[in-house]
Design a protein around this motif. Structure first.
Motif, PDB file in Angstrom:
ATOM      1  N   ALA A 195      10.846   2.988  -4.148  1.00  0.00           N
ATOM      2  CA  ALA A 195      10.807   1.530  -4.281  1.00  0.00           C
ATOM      3  C   ALA A 195       9.687   0.946  -3.425  1.00  0.00           C
ATOM      4  O   ALA A 195       8.987   0.016  -3.845  1.00  0.00           O
ATOM      5  CB  ALA A 195      12.153   0.927  -3.886  1.00  0.00           C
ATOM      6  N   GLY A 196       9.497   1.487  -2.216  1.00  0.00           N
ATOM      7  CA  GLY A 196       8.387   1.039  -1.382  1.00  0.00           C
ATOM      8  C   GLY A 196       7.045   1.344  -2.025  1.00  0.00           C
ATOM      9  O   GLY A 196       6.101   0.542  -1.952  1.00  0.00           O
ATOM     10  N   PHE A 197       6.945   2.495  -2.672  1.00  0.00           N
ATOM     11  CA  PHE A 197       5.728   2.886  -3.383  1.00  0.00           C
ATOM     12  C   PHE A 197       5.417   1.897  -4.501  1.00  0.00           C
ATOM     13  O   PHE A 197       4.292   1.381  -4.603  1.00  0.00           O
ATOM     14  CB  PHE A 197       5.934   4.299  -3.940  1.00  0.00           C
ATOM     15  CG  PHE A 197       4.763   4.880  -4.662  1.00  0.00           C
ATOM     16  CD1 PHE A 197       3.676   5.392  -3.966  1.00  0.00           C
ATOM     17  CD2 PHE A 197       4.742   4.947  -6.045  1.00  0.00           C
ATOM     18  CE1 PHE A 197       2.588   5.944  -4.638  1.00  0.00           C
ATOM     19  CE2 PHE A 197       3.674   5.502  -6.724  1.00  0.00           C
ATOM     20  CZ  PHE A 197       2.591   6.004  -6.011  1.00  0.00           C
ATOM     21  N   VAL A 198       6.416   1.595  -5.331  1.00  0.00           N
ATOM     22  CA  VAL A 198       6.227   0.657  -6.437  1.00  0.00           C
ATOM     23  C   VAL A 198       5.960  -0.747  -5.910  1.00  0.00           C
ATOM     24  O   VAL A 198       5.091  -1.469  -6.423  1.00  0.00           O
ATOM     25  CB  VAL A 198       7.466   0.670  -7.351  1.00  0.00           C
ATOM     26  CG1 VAL A 198       7.363  -0.416  -8.428  1.00  0.00           C
ATOM     27  CG2 VAL A 198       7.643   2.032  -8.000  1.00  0.00           C
ATOM     28  N   LEU A 199       6.684  -1.140  -4.884  1.00  0.00           N
ATOM     29  CA  LEU A 199       6.540  -2.488  -4.334  1.00  0.00           C
ATOM     30  C   LEU A 199       5.142  -2.698  -3.749  1.00  0.00           C
ATOM     31  O   LEU A 199       4.527  -3.754  -3.949  1.00  0.00           O
ATOM     32  CB  LEU A 199       7.610  -2.728  -3.264  1.00  0.00           C
ATOM     33  CG  LEU A 199       7.659  -4.119  -2.621  1.00  0.00           C
ATOM     34  CD1 LEU A 199       7.769  -5.204  -3.677  1.00  0.00           C
ATOM     35  CD2 LEU A 199       8.836  -4.196  -1.652  1.00  0.00           C
ATOM     36  N   GLY A 200       4.637  -1.712  -3.017  1.00  0.00           N
ATOM     37  CA  GLY A 200       3.298  -1.843  -2.452  1.00  0.00           C
ATOM     38  C   GLY A 200       2.234  -1.975  -3.528  1.00  0.00           C
ATOM     39  O   GLY A 200       1.346  -2.843  -3.444  1.00  0.00           O
ATOM     40  N   ILE A 201       2.309  -1.127  -4.550  1.00  0.00           N
ATOM     41  CA  ILE A 201       1.330  -1.179  -5.643  1.00  0.00           C
ATOM     42  C   ILE A 201       1.452  -2.490  -6.410  1.00  0.00           C
ATOM     43  O   ILE A 201       0.449  -3.165  -6.704  1.00  0.00           O
ATOM     44  CB  ILE A 201       1.527   0.017  -6.589  1.00  0.00           C
ATOM     45  CG1 ILE A 201       1.194   1.320  -5.858  1.00  0.00           C
ATOM     46  CG2 ILE A 201       0.670  -0.133  -7.840  1.00  0.00           C
ATOM     47  CD1 ILE A 201       1.559   2.561  -6.635  1.00  0.00           C
ATOM     48  N   GLY A 202       2.678  -2.883  -6.728  1.00  0.00           N
ATOM     49  CA  GLY A 202       2.886  -4.122  -7.470  1.00  0.00           C
ATOM     50  C   GLY A 202       2.441  -5.345  -6.691  1.00  0.00           C
ATOM     51  O   GLY A 202       1.875  -6.289  -7.258  1.00  0.00           O
ATOM     52  N   LEU A 203       2.699  -5.356  -5.391  1.00  0.00           N
ATOM     53  CA  LEU A 203       2.308  -6.493  -4.557  1.00  0.00           C
ATOM     54  C   LEU A 203       0.788  -6.642  -4.535  1.00  0.00           C
ATOM     55  O   LEU A 203       0.254  -7.755  -4.613  1.00  0.00           O
ATOM     56  CB  LEU A 203       2.847  -6.297  -3.140  1.00  0.00           C
ATOM     57  CG  LEU A 203       2.620  -7.437  -2.149  1.00  0.00           C
ATOM     58  CD1 LEU A 203       3.319  -8.702  -2.620  1.00  0.00           C
ATOM     59  CD2 LEU A 203       3.130  -7.043  -0.765  1.00  0.00           C
ATOM     60  N   TRP A 204       0.072  -5.528  -4.436  1.00  0.00           N
ATOM     61  CA  TRP A 204      -1.394  -5.579  -4.429  1.00  0.00           C
ATOM     62  C   TRP A 204      -1.922  -6.130  -5.751  1.00  0.00           C
ATOM     63  O   TRP A 204      -2.795  -6.997  -5.776  1.00  0.00           O
ATOM     64  CB  TRP A 204      -1.956  -4.182  -4.165  1.00  0.00           C
ATOM     65  CG  TRP A 204      -3.440  -4.138  -4.116  1.00  0.00           C
ATOM     66  CD1 TRP A 204      -4.252  -4.571  -3.105  1.00  0.00           C
ATOM     67  CD2 TRP A 204      -4.311  -3.654  -5.154  1.00  0.00           C
ATOM     68  NE1 TRP A 204      -5.575  -4.373  -3.435  1.00  0.00           N
ATOM     69  CE2 TRP A 204      -5.645  -3.806  -4.671  1.00  0.00           C
ATOM     70  CE3 TRP A 204      -4.099  -3.084  -6.403  1.00  0.00           C
ATOM     71  CZ2 TRP A 204      -6.744  -3.427  -5.430  1.00  0.00           C
ATOM     72  CZ3 TRP A 204      -5.200  -2.703  -7.161  1.00  0.00           C
ATOM     73  CH2 TRP A 204      -6.502  -2.883  -6.669  1.00  0.00           C
ATOM     74  N   HIS A 205      -1.380  -5.629  -6.862  1.00  0.00           N
ATOM     75  CA  HIS A 205      -1.825  -6.118  -8.167  1.00  0.00           C
ATOM     76  C   HIS A 205      -1.394  -7.565  -8.391  1.00  0.00           C
ATOM     77  O   HIS A 205      -2.124  -8.340  -9.041  1.00  0.00           O
ATOM     78  CB  HIS A 205      -1.270  -5.228  -9.278  1.00  0.00           C
ATOM     79  CG  HIS A 205      -2.059  -3.989  -9.521  1.00  0.00           C
ATOM     80  ND1 HIS A 205      -3.320  -4.018 -10.063  1.00  0.00           N
ATOM     81  CD2 HIS A 205      -1.781  -2.681  -9.280  1.00  0.00           C
ATOM     82  CE1 HIS A 205      -3.789  -2.780 -10.173  1.00  0.00           C
ATOM     83  NE2 HIS A 205      -2.876  -1.949  -9.703  1.00  0.00           N
ATOM     84  N   LEU A 206      -0.246  -7.946  -7.885  1.00  0.00           N
ATOM     85  CA  LEU A 206       0.223  -9.322  -8.047  1.00  0.00           C
ATOM     86  C   LEU A 206      -0.741 -10.300  -7.383  1.00  0.00           C
ATOM     87  O   LEU A 206      -1.090 -11.340  -7.967  1.00  0.00           O
ATOM     88  CB  LEU A 206       1.620  -9.459  -7.443  1.00  0.00           C
ATOM     89  CG  LEU A 206       2.398 -10.742  -7.763  1.00  0.00           C
ATOM     90  CD1 LEU A 206       2.724 -10.800  -9.248  1.00  0.00           C
ATOM     91  CD2 LEU A 206       3.695 -10.781  -6.950  1.00  0.00           C
ATOM     92  N   ALA A 207      -1.182  -9.973  -6.173  1.00  0.00           N
ATOM     93  CA  ALA A 207      -2.156 -10.829  -5.489  1.00  0.00           C
ATOM     94  C   ALA A 207      -3.508 -10.806  -6.200  1.00  0.00           C
ATOM     95  O   ALA A 207      -4.202 -11.827  -6.276  1.00  0.00           O
ATOM     96  CB  ALA A 207      -2.304 -10.374  -4.040  1.00  0.00           C
TER      97      ALA A 207
END
Length: 502
Positions: A195-207
């Motif tokens: 979940a941390g892996f997905v969250l980090g990647i998603g957060l970067w793309h979201l910004a």
């Protein structure tokens, strides 16, 4: 350095390296399956795009993980033949089942999932990735059962003629009390890590997609919406898994105190038995680790962690030394230890125990902050976003690594607790040169694999989601200032938060 030193370094390097891939394999398979199931139930294209994107990262991780895992089996014959001879009858059974059942399940249905998209019915294709996840759970269970025997030997009989431990009760090995608390703790840690892996990647793309989505570009709006769904669901998984890790870790600590009291004493550097024992969040000691100089303590917390009672008694290192000398003799059979010394390396056990707890808690805290910062259609914009995106995949991985180092180092000087020391387990005929050559070879090879893994992962992470299907209708722009937009953002959040329930 002698063969024992080198063999320990070799096993530590290859094991820790391999374990970096294990929690991601377990957790990502489940998340990919959940996102694909959400698409199957809702036919919302964003969940299919997210599952396909994460599936590529999952396959890369599996490929490198399998290669590094094979080396682990070779080492039992290469550097630890006496260990393999002593526990092979017990240790080999769960590993054989893991290979014949779990790995077969994983590899077969992973192939069907990878090449079956568009060829298999959607429901069957989704079932394939769920079976991959089930295979990872079986694999983890049987491997942990073998490891739990090393922590708390059960279901065996020692044959003095052959000098071997022989299995008498396979069910006892699989239902070892250590196993029953270790498996859920490792499983929840894997979900926290993925979940941390997905969250980090998603957060970067979201910004990254925020500005283009605000400008109304249809492709950017669709990407932004998909990344937002991944961020919200991953943050929820992270919080729930983090809570589960805390509860399962507490149960594991109590069982550990029961079967390996020296490990708990070493985790706190508690030298003398104490009731209502405090837990030190931070300690400075003398260079030899025999005396405390300064500490920050939480009253009675260690007693609660070890016994479940704030006033419970926790045995100290000195008292346990006397007990072990009486039970096992004056010589622990380890060249690192003086006669009668059954103590693991205190600084290692002390700090890895705290790193395990602290890094995992910090990752969960960042997940909670992200969940709050993305509520009601918001996109985080502060300076903390990029550091958080980088930290989220790493913190749980480091916490997992620290936990395994604590688990294995805290058992020393035992290879199998109470039965065989690490010094007795090493291959008697292996030479220093042989182990050194294999150690250097494996380390260099793993260094090359690390470069390959990171390059592949980073390339696919930067590439992001596949282009939007031309037939997909334009997505809505993220919420604005008016009430209707806010309601749309709330609906988007609810859909993302509940998608995994499908």
């Amino acid at each position: 350095m002698d063969p024992l030193d080198l063999a320990r370094w070799q096993f530590a390097i290859t094991t820790v390296y391999h374990f970096l891939f294990v929690p991601l394999t377990i957790g990502l398979s489940g998340l990919v399956a959940a996102y694909q199931t959400a698409w199957l139930r809702t036919r919302d294209e964003r969940w299919l795009r997210v599952s396909t994107f994460l599936g590529r990262l999952f396959v890369i991780n599996v490929a490198i993980g399998v290669v590094t895992g094979i080396v682990q089996e070779f080492q039992f014959g290469m550097a630890w033949s006496d260990y393999a001879r002593f526990v092979g009858d017990v240790f080999g059974a769960p590993l054989a089942v893991e290979g014949l059942l779990a790995f077969f399940l994983e590899s077969t249905f992973l192939g069907l999932w990878m090449f079956g998209r568009g060829r298999l019915p959607d429901a069957v294709h989704t079932a394939c990735i769920w079976l991959v996840h089930v295979g990872t759970l079986f694999s983890a269970y049987f491997i942990l059962a073998a490891n739990s025997f090393m922590q708390h030997p059960v279901g065996y009989h020692y044959d003095p003629v052959t000098g071997r431990a022989e299995m008498t009760d396979f069910a006892a090995v699989l239902l070892n009390k250590v196993q029953l608390v270790t498996f859920p703790h490792v499983l929840l840690s894997a979900w926290l890590t993925s979940a941390g892996f997905v969250l980090g990647i998603g957060l970067w793309h979201l910004a990254r997609t925020r500005a283009a989505a605000a400008a109304g570009r249809p492709d950017a709006v669709a990407d932004h919406r998909a990344y937002r769904g991944a961020v919200r669901t991953a943050a929820w998984v992270m919080l729930v898994a983090g809570l589960g890790v805390s509860v399962s870790g507490d149960l594991q600590g109590k069982v550990m105190t029961e079967v390996q009291p020296m490990k708990m004493a070493a985790a706190e550097a508690l030298y003398d038995t104490q009731s209502s024992a405090p837990f030190s969040a931070f300690t400075l000691g003398t260079p030899d680790g025999s005396r405390e100089v300064f500490s920050v303590r939480v009253p009675r917390l260690l007693s609660f962690l070890a016994t479940g009672s704030p006033s419970g008694q926790v045995q100290g290192i000195h008292q346990l030394q006397e007990r072990y000398r009486a039970a096992y003799g004056q010589d622990p059979g380890a060249r690192y230890y003086s006669p009668g010394d059954y103590t693991p390396v205190i600084p290692v056990t002390y700090w890895t125990f705290r790193l395990m707890i602290g890094l995992g808690a910090l990752a969960s805290l960042i997940g909670a902050v992200v969940l709050w910062a993305t509520r009601r259609g918001r996109t985080p914009t502060g300076r903390w976003v990029l550091p958080a995106a980088v930290a989220l995949p790493l913190l749980p991985l480091l916490a997992n690594t620290a936990g395994w180092v604590f688990t294995e180092m805290g058992r020393q000087p035992w290879a199998v607790f109470g039965l065989m020391t690490t010094a007795q387990a090493v291959s008697p005929s292996v030479s220093t040169v042989e182990v050194l050559v294999s150690l250097v070879t494996f380390t260099l090879l793993y260094g090359v694999l690390a470069v390959v893994e990171l390059r592949l992962l980073l390339d696919h992470v930067r590439r992001g989601l596949d282009p939007l299907d031309p037939g997909e209708p334009p997505a809505r722009t993220p919420g604005g200032a008016d009430g209707a937009a806010d309601r749309e953002a709330d609906a988007e959040d609810a859909g993302a938060d509940l998608a995994l329930a499908f």
